[in-house]
Design a protein around this motif. Structure first.
Motif, PDB file in Angstrom:
ATOM      1  N   GLU A 116      44.385  34.073  53.102  1.00 18.82           N
ATOM      2  CA  GLU A 116      43.813  33.448  51.786  1.00 18.82           C
ATOM      3  C   GLU A 116      43.169  32.155  52.481  1.00 18.82           C
ATOM      4  OE1 GLU A 116      43.990  33.930  48.380  1.00 18.82           O
ATOM      5  OE2 GLU A 116      42.911  32.138  48.709  1.00 18.82           O
ATOM      6  N   THR A 172      43.006  33.270  41.489  1.00 22.38           N
ATOM      7  CA  THR A 172      42.718  32.700  40.015  1.00 22.38           C
ATOM      8  C   THR A 172      43.704  32.769  39.029  1.00 22.38           C
ATOM      9  OG1 THR A 172      40.553  33.616  40.519  1.00 22.38           O
ATOM     10  CG2 THR A 172      40.908  33.171  38.269  1.00 22.38           C
ATOM     11  N   LYS A 203      47.804  29.549  30.019  1.00 26.73           N
ATOM     12  CA  LYS A 203      48.936  29.994  28.907  1.00 26.73           C
ATOM     13  C   LYS A 203      49.930  28.593  28.628  1.00 26.73           C
ATOM     14  CE  LYS A 203      46.664  32.935  28.558  1.00 26.73           C
ATOM     15  NZ  LYS A 203      45.499  33.447  29.096  1.00 26.73           N
TER      16      LYS A 203
HETATM   17  P1  FAD Z   1      41.685  36.842  42.214  1.00 25.41           P
HETATM   18  O1  FAD Z   1      43.183  36.239  41.291  1.00 25.41           O
HETATM   19  O2  FAD Z   1      40.648  36.075  41.854  1.00 25.41           O
HETATM   20  O3  FAD Z   1      42.280  36.080  43.613  1.00 25.41           O
HETATM   21  C1  FAD Z   1      41.116  36.308  44.790  1.00 25.41           C
HETATM   22  C2  FAD Z   1      41.965  35.579  46.028  1.00 25.41           C
HETATM   23  O4  FAD Z   1      41.012  35.872  46.663  1.00 25.41           O
HETATM   24  C3  FAD Z   1      41.760  34.029  45.485  1.00 25.41           C
HETATM   25  O5  FAD Z   1      42.748  33.488  45.937  1.00 25.41           O
HETATM   26  C4  FAD Z   1      40.777  33.610  46.474  1.00 25.41           C
HETATM   27  O6  FAD Z   1      40.535  32.596  47.056  1.00 25.41           O
HETATM   28  C5  FAD Z   1      40.815  34.600  47.499  1.00 25.41           C
HETATM   29  N1  FAD Z   1      39.497  34.878  48.313  1.00 25.41           N
HETATM   30  C6  FAD Z   1      38.317  35.147  47.966  1.00 25.41           C
HETATM   31  N2  FAD Z   1      37.590  35.469  49.100  1.00 25.41           N
HETATM   32  C7  FAD Z   1      38.212  35.240  50.274  1.00 25.41           C
HETATM   33  C8  FAD Z   1      37.883  35.361  51.477  1.00 25.41           C
HETATM   34  N3  FAD Z   1      36.667  35.745  52.017  1.00 25.41           N
HETATM   35  N4  FAD Z   1      38.991  34.937  52.299  1.00 25.41           N
HETATM   36  C9  FAD Z   1      40.108  34.758  52.070  1.00 25.41           C
HETATM   37  N5  FAD Z   1      40.469  34.720  50.808  1.00 25.41           N
HETATM   38  C10 FAD Z   1      39.550  34.948  49.854  1.00 25.41           C
HETATM   39  N6  FAD Z   1      43.939  38.068  32.971  1.00 25.41           N
HETATM   40  C11 FAD Z   1      44.962  38.438  32.565  1.00 25.41           C
HETATM   41  O7  FAD Z   1      45.542  39.650  32.640  1.00 25.41           O
HETATM   42  N7  FAD Z   1      45.643  37.659  31.504  1.00 25.41           N
HETATM   43  C12 FAD Z   1      45.101  36.480  31.328  1.00 25.41           C
HETATM   44  O8  FAD Z   1      45.880  35.778  30.590  1.00 25.41           O
HETATM   45  C13 FAD Z   1      44.174  35.965  31.990  1.00 25.41           C
HETATM   46  N8  FAD Z   1      43.720  34.702  31.822  1.00 25.41           N
HETATM   47  C14 FAD Z   1      42.869  34.210  32.360  1.00 25.41           C
HETATM   48  C15 FAD Z   1      42.548  32.853  32.328  1.00 25.41           C
HETATM   49  C16 FAD Z   1      41.272  32.406  33.076  1.00 25.41           C
HETATM   50  C17 FAD Z   1      40.712  30.951  32.679  1.00 25.41           C
HETATM   51  C18 FAD Z   1      40.754  33.162  33.983  1.00 25.41           C
HETATM   52  C19 FAD Z   1      39.558  32.445  34.683  1.00 25.41           C
HETATM   53  C20 FAD Z   1      40.961  34.372  34.196  1.00 25.41           C
HETATM   54  C21 FAD Z   1      42.146  34.881  33.536  1.00 25.41           C
HETATM   55  N9  FAD Z   1      42.540  36.350  33.731  1.00 25.41           N
HETATM   56  C22 FAD Z   1      43.572  36.784  32.848  1.00 25.41           C
HETATM   57  C23 FAD Z   1      41.676  37.235  34.642  1.00 25.41           C
HETATM   58  C24 FAD Z   1      42.542  37.184  35.819  1.00 25.41           C
HETATM   59  O9  FAD Z   1      42.820  35.733  36.288  1.00 25.41           O
HETATM   60  C25 FAD Z   1      42.108  38.005  37.088  1.00 25.41           C
HETATM   61  O10 FAD Z   1      41.959  39.321  36.492  1.00 25.41           O
HETATM   62  C26 FAD Z   1      43.001  38.234  38.282  1.00 25.41           C
HETATM   63  O11 FAD Z   1      43.233  37.138  38.813  1.00 25.41           O
HETATM   64  C27 FAD Z   1      42.364  39.077  39.311  1.00 25.41           C
HETATM   65  O12 FAD Z   1      43.024  39.271  40.389  1.00 25.41           O
HETATM   66  P2  FAD Z   1      42.592  39.628  41.752  1.00 25.41           P
HETATM   67  O13 FAD Z   1      43.487  39.748  42.708  1.00 25.41           O
HETATM   68  O14 FAD Z   1      41.677  40.653  41.750  1.00 25.41           O
HETATM   69  O15 FAD Z   1      41.689  38.321  42.441  1.00 25.41           O
END
Ligand code: FAD
Ligand code: NAI
Length: 469
Positions: free
Chosen positions: A34, A42, A52
């Motif tokens: 991370e 995110t 929320k």
């Molecule tokens: P992410 O949560 O984006 O996590 C990716 C992680 O990878 C991050 O920590 C980043 O730092 C890390 N990373 C990236 N590249 C690298 C790298 N090369 N090396 C090391 N680390 C890296 N979804 C819902 O279902 N309900 C909600 O209420 C909701 N509200 C939201 C509100 C907002 C304002 C936003 C922006 C999004 C919201 N979402 C919501 C969407 C939700 O946040 C995402 O769908 C979800 O976080 C996706 O999860 P993920 O694990 O795919 O990636």
């Protein structure tokens, strides 16, 4: 060189951290890379959880100002303490990300801090902010790097005045005028927060409707509700540019989507919320030979395998709705697949919720999709105006709409606008998960008086008729 791991996950968002925990529970030796200082991605840091916290607090602020009187609660006009509201948000985030730290320790998951990249299958390189790089040897790799905000060409984001959702979650004062670009989930949720706290909010949307992808009848009615609350909409419009003026305010040039005369909107803050794009930068996927699709997402097969053996991807960085619970379920599924089990996600029954007031919640097909697919469907609807509990709560806005197959009566989709819609939708998600029919729901006893009775009444409306309308 670090120890050999069974699985290395890049990214600790809902996809990555849930995958790590399930893989550890299934006996794998797991590493997570991370780049941010805190775990949770995110969703926990700058998405679901902080938004929320602000939505809840601002809804109560609004209710205390306008809703209490009719219930016989006379209080002086509430005063906004924005720094304390932001503290509440920060504490909520800290408690949630701390929870992931605890779960990682409990499950003996090793965290590497830094940017992860993939020189080739079986290897992950970690580049920390300072200090030497570490190479991790690993049997399998899961890319869970999520997504980042998309931007408009020529518009500079400073996260103070021209902001993405990240800046909109940390404004230091309530803007007098907020222009939101994009009437999607972020625009309407964060637009609602600042409107409730006193901002005049105008939403500029490229399409001729809000919330594309949601049932269009639901979107139309929901737009009217937001307009009644004071939110203004400029549909079929696009932002051609934003200029900072000498007095510190913004001049936003808005044009009809199809071209024509531009108009100028004045604002103190502009929120760009036009969607998110997959995060693949810095991973070195071209070197590893991992193929992307036409929208820059990692291309995977039904078992989440990329074009390279031993490299998988889940969550926002692959196709499908950008939702935390979709990412989490893919995380569990891939961990189970790698452990030799039959991991699976049912994409036909993934709920989507907009956490406004009223909430909008949906699962399965929209009426628009059923029409386009030529499926013979029937509709059962029930308004909250005819629900006893909703009347007692002064929460009569909205309705339940259930769509079922004409021939088999199987429920194909459900849509709710109303208070607590995001909690209530799960009854329909479970029903769909079990391929239930509307008659199953209509014959299920629901406690009285509850808002959920409106769901049963909508199901009854699909058969011999609802009772209370
Ligand atoms: P992410 O949560 O984006 O996590 C990716 C992680 O990878 C991050 O920590 C980043 O730092 C890390 N990373 C990236 N590249 C690298 C790298 N090369 N090396 C090391 N680390 C890296 N979804 C819902 O279902 N309900 C909600 O209420 C909701 N509200 C939201 C509100 C907002 C304002 C936003 C922006 C999004 C919201 N979402 C919501 C969407 C939700 O946040 C995402 O769908 C979800 O976080 C996706 O999860 P993920 O694990 O795919 O990636
Ligand atoms: P979105 O895809 O939901 O909405 C973007 C909106 O912007 C669309 O209506 C689109 O037509 C419009 N748009 C695109 N280009 C435009 C332009 N140039 N001018 C004007 N309008 C334009 O994206 P959003 O709201 O940024 O959210 C991103 C993702 O985050 C969503 O896909 C959602 O899945 C996720 N999210 C989920 C939440 C939840 O589940 N409650 C809350 C917040 C985000």
């Amino acid at each position: 060189m670090a120890d050999q791991f069974d699985l290395t996950i890049i990214g600790s968002g809902p996809g990555g951290y849930v995958c790590a925990i399930r893989a550890a529970q299934l006996g794998m030796k797991v590493a997570v890379v991370e780049k941010w200082a805190t775990l949770g991605g995110t969703c926990l840091n700058i998405g679901c959880i902080p938004s929320k916290a602000l939505l809840h607090a601002s809804e109560l602020f609004e209710e205390a100002g306008h809703g209490f009187k009719a219930l016989g609660i006379d209080i002086p006009a509430p005063q906004l303490n924005l720094p304390q509201m932001m503290n509440h948000k920060a504490e909520t985030v800290a408690s949630n990300v701390g929870g992931v730290d605890y779960l990682f320790k409990k499950n003996k998951i090793t965290v590497f801090r830094g940017i992860g990249s993939i020189p080739s299958a079986g290897k992950v390189l970690v580049t920390p902010q300072s200090g030497p790089q570490t190479e991790i040897a690993t049997k399998n790799i899961v890319i869970a790097t999520g997504s980042v905000s998309a931007n408009l060409p020529g518009i500079e984001i400073d996260e103070k005045q021209v902001v993405t959702s990240t800046g909109a979650l940390t404004l230091e004062q309530v803007p007098n005028r907020l222009v939101v670009i994009g009437a999607g989930v972020i625009g309407l949720e964060l637009g609602s927060v600042w409107m409730r706290l006193g901002a005049q909010v105008t939403v500029v949307e490229y399409l001729d409707r809000i919330l594309p992808g949601m049932d269009s009848e639901v979107a139309r009615q929901f737009q009217r509700m937001l307009q009644k609350q004071g939110m203004e909409f400029k549909l079929s419009s696009k932002v051609a540019g934003i200029e900072k003026q000498e007095d510190g305010s913004l001049k936003i040039n808005v044009e009809p989507a199809k071209g024509g005369e531009a108009e100028v909107l004045e604002a103190d803050v502009a929120l760009v919320a036009i969607g998110r794009k997959p995060m693949t930068e810095g991973l070195g996927l071209d070197i590893a030979g991992v193929a992307l699709d036409e929208r820059g997402r990692v291309r995977v097969d039904a078992q989440y395998k990329s074009s390279v053996d031993g490299i998988y991807a889940i969550g926002d960085v692959i196709a499908g709705p950008m939702l935390a619970h979709k990412a989490e379920d893919e995380g569990i599924a891939i961990a189970e697949i790698l452990a030799g089990q039959a991991g699976h996600v049912n994409y036909a029954a993934i709920p989507a919720v907009v956490y406004t007031n009223p909430e909008v919640a949906s699962v399965g097909k929209t009426e628009d999709e059923l029409k386009a697919e030529g499926i013979d469907y029937k509709i059962g609807k029930f308004p909250f105006t005819a629900n006893g509990r909703a009347k007692a709560m002064l929460a009569t806005q909205g309705f339940v709409k259930i769509l079922a197959d004409v021939e088999t009566d199987r429920v194909l989709g459900a849509h709710i606008v109303g208070k607590n819609a995001g909690e209530m939708i799960h009854e329909l998600v479970t029903l769909m998960e079990f391929s239930g029919a509307s008659e199953d729901l209509a014959r299920t006893t629901h406690a009285h008086p509850t808002l959920s009775e409106a769901i049963r009444e909508a199901a009854l409306a699909l058969g011999d008729g609802a009772i209370h309308i």
